[in-house]
Scaffold this motif. Structure first.
Motif, mmCIF file in Angstrom:
data_model
loop_
_atom_site.group_PDB
_atom_site.id
_atom_site.type_symbol
_atom_site.label_atom_id
_atom_site.label_comp_id
_atom_site.label_asym_id
_atom_site.label_seq_id
_atom_site.Cartn_x
_atom_site.Cartn_y
_atom_site.Cartn_z
ATOM 1 N N SER A 1 -8.492 62.740 11.210
ATOM 2 C CA SER A 1 -7.319 62.771 11.798
ATOM 3 C C SER A 1 -6.318 63.749 11.352
ATOM 4 C CB SER A 1 -6.289 61.645 11.780
ATOM 5 O OG SER A 1 -6.789 60.605 12.421
ATOM 6 N N SER A 2 -5.497 64.555 11.958
ATOM 7 C CA SER A 2 -4.793 65.520 11.241
ATOM 8 C C SER A 2 -3.199 65.458 11.830
ATOM 9 C CB SER A 2 -4.969 66.945 11.701
ATOM 10 O OG SER A 2 -6.316 67.194 11.093
ATOM 11 N N LEU A 3 -2.046 65.677 10.783
ATOM 12 C CA LEU A 3 -1.166 65.439 11.159
ATOM 13 C C LEU A 3 -0.108 66.753 11.092
ATOM 14 C CD1 LEU A 3 -0.192 61.952 9.242
ATOM 15 C CD2 LEU A 3 -0.876 62.354 11.642
ATOM 16 N N LYS A 4 1.070 66.759 11.839
ATOM 17 C CA LYS A 4 1.880 67.999 11.353
ATOM 18 C C LYS A 4 3.245 67.217 11.138
ATOM 19 C CE LYS A 4 4.470 71.220 14.599
ATOM 20 N NZ LYS A 4 4.206 72.060 15.955
ATOM 21 N N ILE A 5 3.805 67.803 9.788
ATOM 22 C CA ILE A 5 4.902 67.267 9.501
ATOM 23 C C ILE A 5 5.731 68.421 8.854
ATOM 24 C CG2 ILE A 5 5.825 65.819 7.413
ATOM 25 C CD1 ILE A 5 3.191 64.343 7.455
ATOM 26 N N ARG A 6 7.015 68.186 8.941
ATOM 27 C CA ARG A 6 8.195 69.244 8.506
ATOM 28 C C ARG A 6 7.846 69.331 7.046
ATOM 29 N NH1 ARG A 6 11.481 71.135 11.828
ATOM 30 N NH2 ARG A 6 11.933 70.191 13.839
ATOM 31 N N MET A 7 7.839 70.537 6.625
ATOM 32 C CA MET A 7 7.782 70.882 5.074
ATOM 33 C C MET A 7 8.928 70.295 4.522
ATOM 34 S SD MET A 7 6.179 72.151 2.614
ATOM 35 C CE MET A 7 4.988 72.938 3.218
ATOM 36 N N GLU A 8 10.163 70.305 4.896
ATOM 37 C CA GLU A 8 11.461 70.015 4.650
ATOM 38 C C GLU A 8 11.340 68.442 4.259
ATOM 39 O OE1 GLU A 8 16.085 70.049 5.620
ATOM 40 O OE2 GLU A 8 14.711 70.003 7.242
ATOM 41 N N ASP A 9 10.582 67.439 5.251
ATOM 42 C CA ASP A 9 10.368 66.051 4.985
ATOM 43 C C ASP A 9 9.410 66.038 3.806
ATOM 44 O OD1 ASP A 9 12.023 65.372 7.022
ATOM 45 O OD2 ASP A 9 10.543 65.208 8.539
ATOM 46 N N ILE A 10 8.476 66.777 3.383
ATOM 47 C CA ILE A 10 7.358 66.476 2.501
ATOM 48 C C ILE A 10 8.169 66.890 1.367
ATOM 49 C CG2 ILE A 10 5.501 67.519 1.353
ATOM 50 C CD1 ILE A 10 4.750 65.850 3.783
ATOM 51 N N LEU A 11 8.827 67.913 1.064
ATOM 52 C CA LEU A 11 9.570 68.196 -0.018
ATOM 53 C C LEU A 11 10.745 67.128 -0.349
ATOM 54 C CD1 LEU A 11 9.763 72.102 0.289
ATOM 55 C CD2 LEU A 11 8.177 70.870 -0.833
ATOM 56 N N GLU A 12 11.593 66.903 0.330
ATOM 57 C CA GLU A 12 12.893 66.130 0.179
ATOM 58 C C GLU A 12 12.732 64.719 0.304
ATOM 59 O OE1 GLU A 12 15.769 67.993 2.476
ATOM 60 O OE2 GLU A 12 15.440 69.843 1.723
ATOM 61 N N LYS A 13 11.545 64.113 1.005
ATOM 62 C CA LYS A 13 11.467 62.768 1.395
ATOM 63 C C LYS A 13 10.245 62.178 0.462
ATOM 64 C CE LYS A 13 13.864 62.757 5.756
ATOM 65 N NZ LYS A 13 13.730 62.169 7.339
ATOM 66 N N PHE A 14 9.031 62.734 0.896
ATOM 67 C CA PHE A 14 7.882 62.256 0.370
ATOM 68 C C PHE A 14 7.843 62.652 -0.892
ATOM 69 C CE2 PHE A 14 3.275 62.679 -0.218
ATOM 70 C CZ PHE A 14 2.679 61.377 0.183
ATOM 71 N N LEU A 15 7.840 63.571 -1.270
ATOM 72 C CA LEU A 15 7.560 64.032 -2.724
ATOM 73 C C LEU A 15 8.629 63.107 -3.710
ATOM 74 C CD1 LEU A 15 6.619 67.713 -3.224
ATOM 75 C CD2 LEU A 15 5.161 65.589 -3.008
ATOM 76 N N VAL A 16 9.937 63.315 -3.265
ATOM 77 C CA VAL A 16 11.037 62.269 -4.092
ATOM 78 C C VAL A 16 10.340 60.883 -3.933
ATOM 79 C CG1 VAL A 16 13.152 61.343 -4.019
ATOM 80 C CG2 VAL A 16 12.849 63.645 -3.175
ATOM 81 N N HIS A 17 9.961 60.313 -2.955
ATOM 82 C CA HIS A 17 9.519 58.916 -3.174
ATOM 83 C C HIS A 17 8.137 58.820 -3.879
ATOM 84 C CE1 HIS A 17 8.090 55.054 -1.784
ATOM 85 N NE2 HIS A 17 6.867 55.502 -1.657
ATOM 86 N N THR A 18 7.382 59.804 -3.797
ATOM 87 C CA THR A 18 6.136 59.605 -4.902
ATOM 88 C C THR A 18 6.276 60.022 -6.146
ATOM 89 O OG1 THR A 18 5.233 62.001 -4.634
ATOM 90 C CG2 THR A 18 4.437 59.990 -2.919
ATOM 91 N N GLY A 19 7.441 60.711 -6.510
ATOM 92 C CA GLY A 19 7.849 60.924 -7.860
ATOM 93 C C GLY A 19 7.167 62.268 -8.480
ATOM 94 N N HIS A 20 6.659 63.037 -7.614
ATOM 95 C CA HIS A 20 5.995 64.304 -7.825
ATOM 96 C C HIS A 20 6.946 65.531 -7.666
ATOM 97 C CE1 HIS A 20 2.391 61.630 -7.121
ATOM 98 N NE2 HIS A 20 1.848 62.670 -8.029
ATOM 99 N N SER A 21 6.740 66.595 -8.454
ATOM 100 C CA SER A 21 7.562 67.997 -8.296
ATOM 101 C C SER A 21 6.249 68.918 -7.794
ATOM 102 C CB SER A 21 8.219 68.182 -9.548
ATOM 103 O OG SER A 21 7.258 68.140 -10.542
ATOM 104 N N TYR A 22 6.757 69.930 -7.657
ATOM 105 C CA TYR A 22 5.773 70.971 -7.497
ATOM 106 C C TYR A 22 6.163 72.280 -8.030
ATOM 107 C CZ TYR A 22 8.829 72.944 -4.016
ATOM 108 O OH TYR A 22 10.190 73.593 -3.448
ATOM 109 N N VAL A 23 5.097 73.165 -8.233
ATOM 110 C CA VAL A 23 5.309 74.464 -8.835
ATOM 111 C C VAL A 23 4.653 75.271 -7.495
ATOM 112 C CG1 VAL A 23 4.371 76.036 -10.494
ATOM 113 C CG2 VAL A 23 4.639 73.620 -11.158
ATOM 114 N N THR A 24 5.700 76.496 -7.723
ATOM 115 C CA THR A 24 5.111 77.502 -6.606
ATOM 116 C C THR A 24 4.444 78.527 -7.333
ATOM 117 O OG1 THR A 24 7.555 77.309 -5.639
ATOM 118 C CG2 THR A 24 6.417 79.402 -4.992
#
Length: 179
Positions: free
Chosen positions: A153-176
């Protein structure tokens, strides 16, 4: 083969793995909308091209990497069209050498198997042992494509939701990174 029927709600989970069902439950809890499609096993970026065309997104390559000592782990999100050069990324991170992580680490830390890695696997990394690296070209996209911890299966998700909701929930940050 890609099934052309798209879904925007949690699919019937009777025939799905529990780890995939947990992804849909978390997305619902976080109020993250998505468009999904089921397909045959798609373990490579080449196999995903038709899927990305159906979803209307840029192909995203997900690489699970580790340092030489097997103590630091990285999930790299990059455009499928870009060539991955290990030494370029190692240099940016000031690490002597990066390698592809063994499948047992992927299973232990992300609860996924090779070919199924995606940012959504970070929901299983409860101790934040995996560092997220995102190529700047992926960050500039409105949507990201990802597997719900299984590559059928594959999902299309807004990048904004990944960065501002999903990663906040998991406690992960990211490096560009720039590849």
């Amino acid at each position: 083969m890609v099934h052309t029927q798209l879904f925007t709600e949690k699919p019937d989970c009777a025939a799905r793995l529990s780890k995939e069902e947990r992804v849909y439950d978390l997305l619902q809890k976080l109020k993250i909308s998505y468009t999904g499609v089921d397909h045959d096993v798609a373990p490579t970026i080449e196999a995903c091209r038709e899927i990305e065309d159906v979803l209307g997104i840029m192909p995203c390559k997900n690489l699970f990497l580790r340092n030489r000592q097997k103590t630091e782990f990285y999930l790299l999100l990059m455009p499928g069209e870009k060539k991955f050069v290990t030494k370029d990324l190692s240099h940016q991170l000031h690490i002597s050498r990066l390698s592809f992580a063994e499948p047992e680490f992927m299973e232990e830390l992300l609860n996924t198997s090779p070919g199924s890695a995606s940012v959504l696997g970070l929901m299983n990394d409860t101790y934040q042992r995996v560092h997220l690296l995102i190529d700047e070209d992926i960050l500039s996209q409105e949507f990201i494509g990802c597997h719900p911890c299984i590559n059928t299966s594959s999902l299309k998700i807004r990048m904004e939701d990944i960065l501002e909701k999903f990663l906040v929930h998991t406690g992960h940050s990211y490096v560009t990174v720039h590849l």
